[in-house]
Design a protein around this motif. Structure first.
Motif, short mmCIF file in Angstrom:
data_model
loop_
_atom_site.label_atom_id
_atom_site.label_comp_id
_atom_site.label_asym_id
_atom_site.label_seq_id
_atom_site.Cartn_x
_atom_site.Cartn_y
_atom_site.Cartn_z
N MET A 142 0.94 -1.26 -0.04
CA MET A 142 0.02 -0.04 0.00
C MET A 142 0.94 1.28 0.02
SD MET A 142 -2.62 1.66 2.95
CE MET A 142 -3.80 0.22 2.92
N CYS A 143 0.76 2.08 -0.79
CA CYS A 143 1.40 3.61 -1.08
C CYS A 143 0.54 4.09 0.06
CB CYS A 143 1.24 4.08 -2.47
SG CYS A 143 2.25 3.15 -3.70
N VAL A 144 1.60 4.97 0.82
CA VAL A 144 1.08 5.85 2.10
C VAL A 144 1.58 7.21 1.95
CG1 VAL A 144 0.67 3.77 3.67
CG2 VAL A 144 2.80 5.02 3.63
N ARG A 145 0.91 8.15 2.43
CA ARG A 145 1.32 9.47 2.51
C ARG A 145 1.29 9.88 3.81
NH1 ARG A 145 3.85 12.79 -1.28
NH2 ARG A 145 3.00 14.99 -0.82
N GLU A 146 2.29 10.85 4.26
CA GLU A 146 2.38 11.52 5.57
C GLU A 146 1.03 12.75 5.84
OE1 GLU A 146 5.49 11.77 8.64
OE2 GLU A 146 5.57 13.47 7.39
N TYR A 147 0.34 12.55 6.88
CA TYR A 147 -0.43 13.54 6.72
C TYR A 147 -0.70 14.07 8.17
CZ TYR A 147 -5.46 15.51 7.35
OH TYR A 147 -6.45 16.56 7.65
N ASP A 148 -0.54 15.37 8.48
CA ASP A 148 -0.35 15.93 9.71
C ASP A 148 -1.78 16.74 9.92
OD1 ASP A 148 0.00 18.67 8.80
OD2 ASP A 148 2.14 17.89 8.34
N VAL B 204 0.88 19.13 16.89
CA VAL B 204 0.62 18.60 15.59
C VAL B 204 0.77 17.11 15.64
CG1 VAL B 204 1.52 18.70 13.23
CG2 VAL B 204 1.32 20.81 14.56
N HIS B 205 -0.07 16.40 15.23
CA HIS B 205 -0.13 14.95 14.97
C HIS B 205 0.26 14.52 13.58
CE1 HIS B 205 -1.55 14.63 19.25
NE2 HIS B 205 -2.58 15.43 19.00
N LYS B 206 1.06 13.60 13.47
CA LYS B 206 1.49 13.07 12.30
C LYS B 206 0.95 11.60 11.96
CE LYS B 206 5.35 15.97 11.54
NZ LYS B 206 4.87 16.80 10.56
N PHE B 207 0.25 11.23 10.88
CA PHE B 207 -0.30 10.02 10.52
C PHE B 207 0.27 9.70 9.08
CE2 PHE B 207 -3.05 12.44 13.09
CZ PHE B 207 -3.43 11.62 14.22
N PHE B 208 0.08 8.06 8.91
CA PHE B 208 0.35 7.84 7.59
C PHE B 208 -0.98 7.31 7.15
CE2 PHE B 208 4.75 7.39 8.37
CZ PHE B 208 5.57 8.01 7.51
N VAL B 209 -1.44 7.82 5.88
CA VAL B 209 -2.72 7.48 5.48
C VAL B 209 -2.70 6.72 4.08
CG1 VAL B 209 -3.81 9.40 6.50
CG2 VAL B 209 -2.99 9.62 4.01
N SER B 210 -3.76 6.11 3.64
CA SER B 210 -3.55 5.26 2.36
C SER B 210 -3.43 6.43 1.06
CB SER B 210 -4.84 4.46 2.01
OG SER B 210 -4.63 3.87 0.85
N ALA B 211 -2.77 6.15 0.07
CA ALA B 211 -2.50 7.14 -1.07
C ALA B 211 -3.27 6.76 -2.39
CB ALA B 211 -1.24 7.20 -1.39
N GLY B 212 -4.04 5.57 -1.94
CA GLY B 212 -5.01 5.18 -3.10
C GLY B 212 -4.36 4.48 -4.24
N ILE B 213 -3.05 3.88 -4.01
CA ILE B 213 -2.26 3.33 -4.94
C ILE B 213 -1.90 2.01 -4.50
CG2 ILE B 213 -0.32 3.29 -6.67
CD1 ILE B 213 -0.46 6.21 -6.21
N TYR B 214 -1.81 0.85 -4.91
CA TYR B 214 -1.51 -0.37 -4.45
C TYR B 214 -0.51 -1.40 -5.54
CZ TYR B 214 -5.49 1.42 -1.74
OH TYR B 214 -6.46 2.10 -0.96
N MET B 215 -0.14 -2.21 -4.94
CA MET B 215 0.59 -3.28 -5.60
C MET B 215 0.17 -4.67 -5.11
SD MET B 215 2.96 -3.23 -8.55
CE MET B 215 3.01 -4.64 -9.50
N LEU B 216 -0.51 -5.55 -5.82
CA LEU B 216 -1.07 -6.71 -5.34
C LEU B 216 -0.42 -8.00 -6.12
CD1 LEU B 216 -4.72 -5.82 -4.96
CD2 LEU B 216 -2.95 -5.46 -3.06
N ASN B 217 -0.22 -9.10 -5.17
CA ASN B 217 0.04 -10.33 -5.84
C ASN B 217 -1.46 -10.93 -6.56
OD1 ASN B 217 2.73 -10.22 -5.39
ND2 ASN B 217 2.95 -12.01 -4.02
N PRO B 218 -1.15 -11.63 -7.58
CA PRO B 218 -2.60 -12.35 -8.07
C PRO B 218 -3.30 -13.27 -7.02
CG PRO B 218 -0.66 -12.50 -9.56
CD PRO B 218 0.02 -11.92 -8.37
N ASP B 219 -2.50 -13.79 -6.07
CA ASP B 219 -3.19 -14.60 -5.04
C ASP B 219 -4.08 -13.80 -4.30
OD1 ASP B 219 -2.05 -16.92 -6.04
OD2 ASP B 219 -0.52 -17.12 -4.49
N VAL B 220 -3.92 -12.59 -4.23
CA VAL B 220 -4.95 -11.68 -3.49
C VAL B 220 -6.41 -11.90 -3.77
CG1 VAL B 220 -5.54 -9.48 -3.01
CG2 VAL B 220 -3.24 -9.97 -2.53
#
Length: 349
Positions: free
Chosen positions: A248-254, A277-293
């Motif tokens: 999962m691609c993640v993006r830092e969000y504060d 200020v609180h910092k989090f990592f959020v999903s960036a909506g880009i993924y790489m998946l194996n076929p078995d998923v």
């Protein structure tokens, strides 16, 4: 990006070892790493020749000719960044390193100039209603809104094609005929495009159960309302080197709390933090998946991507993150759409 196993040396290696690697391999360098895989330097044919002219022997340590400050690139470097570095130094290959300076692979510059076609499928989710962008989306699906004088979706398709990922699947629903009429089979854009239709909303993961042709290689999934210049080749190689089931691609969000935060124990005040200020990592909506998923995805029901990752984690399948530091913008509201039009030329042209 190519693996380094065949060109890897240690400080105990000799000049002869380096010469043999360069003579036997397709690459024009050897990389010297420590026991943790961190890059210590590189050796080229020129380094060897200069060493021999200075009366070094083939049995001498490779350390005597080691170039300890080589030009490197990182996972967050774009194709354009790497090309700029290579052209400035007239390099044919550049080591790719992580944040700990461990070597992940070698980028062949010719592959960037004319990338080989890669087998990895790209699934783009482009069926959303775009309700928050009305009235712009009343007649036009959100991925077809123009940013930089072209539809958002066209920029996404072209960026994947730049890296040799030409097998595109568009998951469509809302006003799908507009997307199909524009892109057709993809040949006008140098790619091959097929379509799957969501008759009802199934979520980013649920829509994958509709694929008529199942991927044989790890595949990309991406929301069709994003603008980013991440290096998709690096994402693919990172996924492979991590031996992950899903990335999962993640993006830092504060987020800044607009008040002073009072830390208490019972009714006793211990401290006061003014607008922390609180910092989090959020999903960036880009993924790489194996076929078995795909076998973890239920058929004919809504299933979002967080649910898929949670299911994989519960089944002890490896799920990893890929931090994005490059340009990334989710065009979900009018404010982001206006910002995208302001920034597009400076990022993508």
């Amino acid at each position: 990006m190519k693996p380094i196993d065949a060109i890897k040396l240690s400080l105990t290696s000799t000049i002869r070892d380096a010469l043999q690697i360069i003579n036997n391999g397709a690459m024009q360098m050897a990389v010297v790493v420590n026991s943790e895989g961190k890059l210590l330097g590189t050796v080229t044919d020129g380094d060897i020749r200069r060493g021999l002219l200075n009366n070094l022997r083939l049995e001498d340590s490779v350390e005597t000719i080691l170039h300890t400050t080589p030009t490197v690139a990182t996972l967050s470097d774009t194709k354009e960044d790497i090309l700029q570095k290579a052209l400035a130094k007239k390099l044919h290959q550049i080591p790719i390193v992580d944040e700990e300076y461990r070597v992940l692979g070698i980028q062949e510059i010719n592959d960037l100039i004319k990338p080989a076609t890669k087998p990895n499928m790209v699934v783009l989710m482009v069926g959303g209603l775009g309700s928050r962008l009305r009235p712009l989306t009343e007649e036009t699906p959100k991925p077809m809104l123009k940013v930089g004088n072209k539809p958002i979706l066209q920029t996404i398709v072209e960026k994947f094609a730049e890296y040799g990922f030409n097998e595109i699947v568009l998951c469509v629903n809302y006003k799908s005929h507009i997307i199909q009429d524009y892109f057709g089979d993809g040949s006008a854009f140098g790619v091959n495009i097929t379509y799957i239709f969501e008759e009802e909303r199934m979520g980013t993961a649920g829509a994958l159960s509709l694929l008529t042709t199942l991927p044989n290689e790890p595949f990309f999934v991406m929301n069709g309302d994003l603008l980013t210049n991440i290096n998709f080749d690096h994402l693919c190689n990172y996924h492979l080197t991590q031996n992950a089931m899903a990335t999962m691609c993640v993006r830092e969000y504060d987020f800044q709390v607009p008040y002073g935060v009072v830390n208490m124990e019972g009714n006793t005040i211990l401290s006061i933090q003014e607008k922390p200020v609180h910092k989090f990592f959020v999903s960036a909506g880009i993924y790489m998946l194996n076929p078995d998923v795909i076998r973890y995805i239920p058929k004919n029901q809504f299933y979002d991507m967080p649910s898929l990752f949670e299911a994989l984690i519960q089944q002890d399948q490896k799920a990893v993150s890929f931090p994005i530091r490059e340009y990334w913008l989710d065009i979900g509201q009018m404010e982001e759409y206006e910002r995208a039009n302001q920034e597009y030329a400076g990022v993508f042209q």
